[in-house]
Motif scaffolding. Structure first.
Motif, short mmCIF file in Angstrom:
data_model
loop_
_atom_site.label_atom_id
_atom_site.label_comp_id
_atom_site.label_asym_id
_atom_site.label_seq_id
_atom_site.Cartn_x
_atom_site.Cartn_y
_atom_site.Cartn_z
N TRP A 222 -24.81 37.13 -4.93
CA TRP A 222 -23.87 38.26 -5.00
C TRP A 222 -23.85 39.09 -3.72
O TRP A 222 -22.88 39.75 -3.42
CB TRP A 222 -24.16 39.15 -6.22
N HIS A 366 -22.40 28.69 -12.83
CA HIS A 366 -23.42 27.79 -12.28
C HIS A 366 -23.49 27.94 -10.77
O HIS A 366 -22.48 28.21 -10.13
CB HIS A 366 -23.06 26.32 -12.59
N TYR A 469 -15.96 38.24 2.50
CA TYR A 469 -16.36 38.72 1.17
C TYR A 469 -16.84 40.17 1.28
O TYR A 469 -16.83 40.90 0.29
CB TYR A 469 -17.46 37.79 0.67
N GLY A 505 -19.13 44.05 -4.70
CA GLY A 505 -19.25 43.96 -6.16
C GLY A 505 -18.26 44.90 -6.81
O GLY A 505 -18.05 46.01 -6.31
C1 LIG Z 1 -19.35 31.98 -9.85
C2 LIG Z 1 -20.76 32.23 -9.73
C3 LIG Z 1 -21.67 31.21 -10.22
C4 LIG Z 1 -21.26 33.33 -9.17
C5 LIG Z 1 -20.50 34.35 -8.50
C6 LIG Z 1 -21.17 35.62 -8.63
C7 LIG Z 1 -20.65 36.72 -7.83
C8 LIG Z 1 -19.94 36.50 -6.58
C9 LIG Z 1 -20.91 37.90 -8.33
C10 LIG Z 1 -20.83 39.08 -7.60
C11 LIG Z 1 -21.33 40.18 -8.16
C12 LIG Z 1 -21.67 41.33 -7.41
C13 LIG Z 1 -21.42 41.33 -5.97
C14 LIG Z 1 -22.24 42.36 -8.04
C15 LIG Z 1 -22.82 43.47 -7.32
C16 LIG Z 1 -23.09 44.64 -7.90
C17 LIG Z 1 -23.80 45.71 -7.20
C18 LIG Z 1 -24.51 45.41 -5.98
C19 LIG Z 1 -23.76 46.96 -7.68
C20 LIG Z 1 -24.47 48.05 -7.05
C21 LIG Z 1 -24.26 49.30 -7.38
C22 LIG Z 1 -25.05 50.34 -6.74
C23 LIG Z 1 -24.94 51.68 -7.01
C24 LIG Z 1 -24.00 52.20 -8.01
C25 LIG Z 1 -25.80 52.57 -6.25
C26 LIG Z 1 -25.75 53.93 -6.34
C27 LIG Z 1 -26.75 54.73 -5.62
C28 LIG Z 1 -26.94 56.07 -5.82
C29 LIG Z 1 -26.13 56.85 -6.80
C30 LIG Z 1 -27.98 56.71 -5.09
C31 LIG Z 1 -28.31 57.98 -5.31
C32 LIG Z 1 -29.37 58.59 -4.54
C33 LIG Z 1 -29.84 59.82 -4.80
C34 LIG Z 1 -29.33 60.68 -5.88
C35 LIG Z 1 -30.95 60.30 -3.95
C36 LIG Z 1 -30.88 61.75 -3.75
C37 LIG Z 1 -32.18 62.28 -3.36
C38 LIG Z 1 -32.56 63.58 -3.45
C39 LIG Z 1 -31.73 64.68 -3.90
C40 LIG Z 1 -33.97 63.87 -3.10
#
Ligand SMILES: CC(C)=CCC/C(C)=C/C=C/C(C)=C/C=C/C(C)=C/C=C/C=C(C)/C=C/C=C(C)/C=C/C=C(\C)CCC=C(C)C
Ligand SMILES: NC(=O)c1ccc[n+]([C@@H]2O[C@H](COP(=O)([O-])OP(=O)(O)OC[C@H]3O[C@@H](n4cnc5c(N)ncnc54)[C@H](O)[C@@H]3O)[C@@H](O)[C@H]2O)c1
Length: 533
Positions: A222, A366, A469, A505
């Motif tokens: 990730w 997977h 990404y 993310g």
């Molecule tokens: C298809 C397959 C087998 C696979 C594919 C898988 C993928 C590409 C997935 C992706 C996923 C992702 C990238 C996920 C990620 C998620 C994440 C990394 C999330 C994270 C979030 C974080 C956060 C919300 C953080 C926040 C922080 C804070 C609020 C801090 C605060 C601090 C403080 C309050 C300190 C102050 C101190 C004094 C007043 C003394």
């Protein structure tokens, strides 16, 4: 012919008039881009009573978190492993963002986050149950049972700190002050973990090199970085939320999240325009005052938020023009681009396949790694998801969807003739089919529909710098500390999305949206923020 010309002329006139009308409307803020970061900012501001305009250059909302339809299939643009849909605590930011604008996504819980297929026949499934996952891992590494408990237990502690406080802008001193007095231990806990990376914590408790490799892929899948470069706060969030709120799939596709945020903000009087490509953020006396679109239209406002990446906002690669004119780019942004670089992009394939290919008890997600030394290289990891295991309505009767992708950098795809580009797509496609076939035999003969996307596709359709990404550190950094927040050195210009704290993310960019709206809300004096007792 004459009649057609007349109709065309009238249609253009109506379109121009409606644009002029919109232009006369006053908006408290303009949000450039409708990724989840942009939409959470917009919908939060709308929920606070502001009137905002979202400008999206593509034809649908959601960016990397959108879905598209082809031939009866609903494919997710990005992966379908969604965090942040829990019911309790404060880290369920997607549930909360929707609720704040009176919307809700029906979700389907995934009983297993992920099944790993790793070198040396290391095959591990990450069950929703924390205990079950810890027992499975400890059974494979009995000599590291204590270390496993300590590492994942520390992740849990980090998560508990996050989950116990409302997550708003840590750039706002009044929020920090209130939250510190409400939950001092959680704040001190978070402050402690901010400069730490997960790999350093893992090495404190674990010595087995194969188990440390396992923790690398746990992070890489990730964060696109091994554990030593992955911030501990993010690891705490991911390695615990999967067992707490769990992984939940939005029924109808990941794109439903964006669609519902749009419905919510529109109901509150804010607006979104598609095919609205912002080419410049207009500045006056060093302050952001509006935006200019590709068609020459200029729209003025008091606050501009860019959900485009920081590279695209500030033109940080020196090759492509950014939204801010080059002589106005703050030095701090150039510094950021020396600290972080774009992660590789992906080649992804979206397949419609015969249903019988996949057993009923097959897991949805997977990951295949065949050689640990290749982890960070081109095609080193294969990600596979089969969202129809959770939501069969995404495919026509008797079919499944397989979405698979592998890291690939833009350099591999630049300067190719059309013919070489198509040939290369085929080579990557065959590579992915061969790898997926190791866990889903007879795949090649059972494909009903296919789409192949390259880093160039991601750059073109998602407007993401190099199709990336997200940002990754150029070298080992102090956890999350160097990540920039939402404000910029340009007055009234804010950034949101994965090139802001805390990174990639959907749940992470949702946090950046909450924080951005809170920071703007405190400037506009529209925050009604009280900590619950
Ligand atoms: C298809 C397959 C087998 C696979 C594919 C898988 C993928 C590409 C997935 C992706 C996923 C992702 C990238 C996920 C990620 C998620 C994440 C990394 C999330 C994270 C979030 C974080 C956060 C919300 C953080 C926040 C922080 C804070 C609020 C801090 C605060 C601090 C403080 C309050 C300190 C102050 C101190 C004094 C007043 C003394
Ligand atoms: N959970 C998962 O499985 C998963 C999968 C894929 C992606 N993601 C995450 O989602 C994150 C992205 O969220 P985000 O909020 O940063 O946004 P985003 O990059 O997804 O969306 C940005 C949006 O802004 C639009 N845009 C860009 N420049 C524009 C311009 N000049 N004018 C008008 N519109 C413009 C783009 O078309 C896009 O819709 C990714 O980085 C990734 O971490 C998660």
């Amino acid at each position: 012919m004459h009649l057609l010309k007349m109709i065309n002329y009238l249609l253009r006139l109506i379109k121009m008039k409606s644009k002029m009308k919109l232009n006369k409307e006053n908006f408290d803020a303009i949000i450039v881009g409708s990724g989840i970061g942009g939409l959470v900012t917009a919908s939060q501001l709308a929920a606070k009573g502001a009137k905002v305009l979202v400008l999206e250059k593509y034809i649908i909302p959601g960016g990397s978190g959108g879905s598209f339809k082809r031939n009866g299939y609903t494919f997710d643009v990005g992966a379908s492993m969604i965090f942040g849909f829990g019911e309790k605590g404060y880290t369920n930011l997607l549930t909360r963002a929707l609720k704040d604008v009176n919307e809700k996504c029906e979700t389907i819980p995934d009983p297993v986050q992920l099944e790993y297929h790793l070198p040396n026949k290391l095959s591990i499934s990450v069950d929703k149950s924390y205990q079950k996952f810890i027992s499975t891992l400890s059974a494979r590494f009995p000599h590291e049972k204590e270390g496993i408990n300590k590492f994942y237990g520390t992740c849990k502690k980090v998560f508990n700190c996050l989950d116990s406080i409302p997550l708003l802008s840590i750039e706002d001193p009044s929020y920090l002050f209130k939250v510190f007095f409400k939950a001092p231990l959680s704040c001190l806990g978070l402050a402690r973990w901010l400069p730490i990376n997960a790999g350093d914590v893992a090495r404190k408790f674990i010595k087995d090199p194969e188990l440390l490799k396992f923790i690398d892929i746990e992070c890489f899948c990730w964060s696109v970085m091994p554990a030593l470069k992955t911030p501990m706060i993010n690891a705490g969030m991911v390695f615990t939320d999967r067992h707490a709120g769990g992984i939940n799939y939005p029924k109808g596709g990941v794109g439903k999240i964006a669609e519902k945020l749009v419905s919510g903000l529109e109901r509150l009087g804010s607006k979104i325009r598609y095919r609205a490509n912002v080419t410049e953020i207009l500045l006056k006396d060093g302050k952001a005052v509006g935006v200019k679109l590709l068609n020459g239209e200029e729209i003025y406002t008091n606050i501009v938020v860019s959900n485009s990446t920081r590279w695209d906002t500030f033109g940080l690669d020196n090759l492509k023009k950014g939204l801010i004119k080059s002589d106005q780019v703050p030095k701090s942004e150039n510094k950021w681009s020396e600290t972080y670089k774009p992660s590789p992009s992906f080649v992804s394939i979206h397949l419609g396949v015969t249903k019988d290919l996949i057993n009923k008890d097959f897991n949805c997600h997977h990951i295949i790694v065949e050689n640990w030394d290749e982890l960070e290289n081109e095609k080193g990891v294969i990600f596979i998801s089969i969202p129809t295991i959770l939501d069969p309505s995404l495919a026509p009767e008797g079919k499944h969807i397989i979405h698979a992708f592998t890291p690939s950098s833009i350099e591999e795809w630049e300067d190719l003739s059309r013919e070489d580009y198509l040939k290369k797509k085929q080579v990557y496609y065959s590579f992915l089919i061969e790898k997926i076939s190791k866990i889903i035999p007879n795949l090649d003969q059972n494909i009903d529909h296919k789409e192949i996307g390259t880093p160039r596709t991601h750059r073109k359709f998602l407007g993401r710098f190099q199709g990336s990404y997200g940002p990754i550190p150029n070298k080992k950094l102090l956890g999350l500390l160097p990540m920039p927040f939402n404000t910029t050195k340009i007055k009234n210009l804010y950034c949101v999305g994965d090139s802001c704290f805390p990174g990639q993310g959907l749940n992470a960019v949702a946090f950046s949206g909450y924080a951005c709206a809170h920071k703007i809300g405190s400037k506009l004096n529209i925050n009604s923020f009280n900590l619950p007792d």
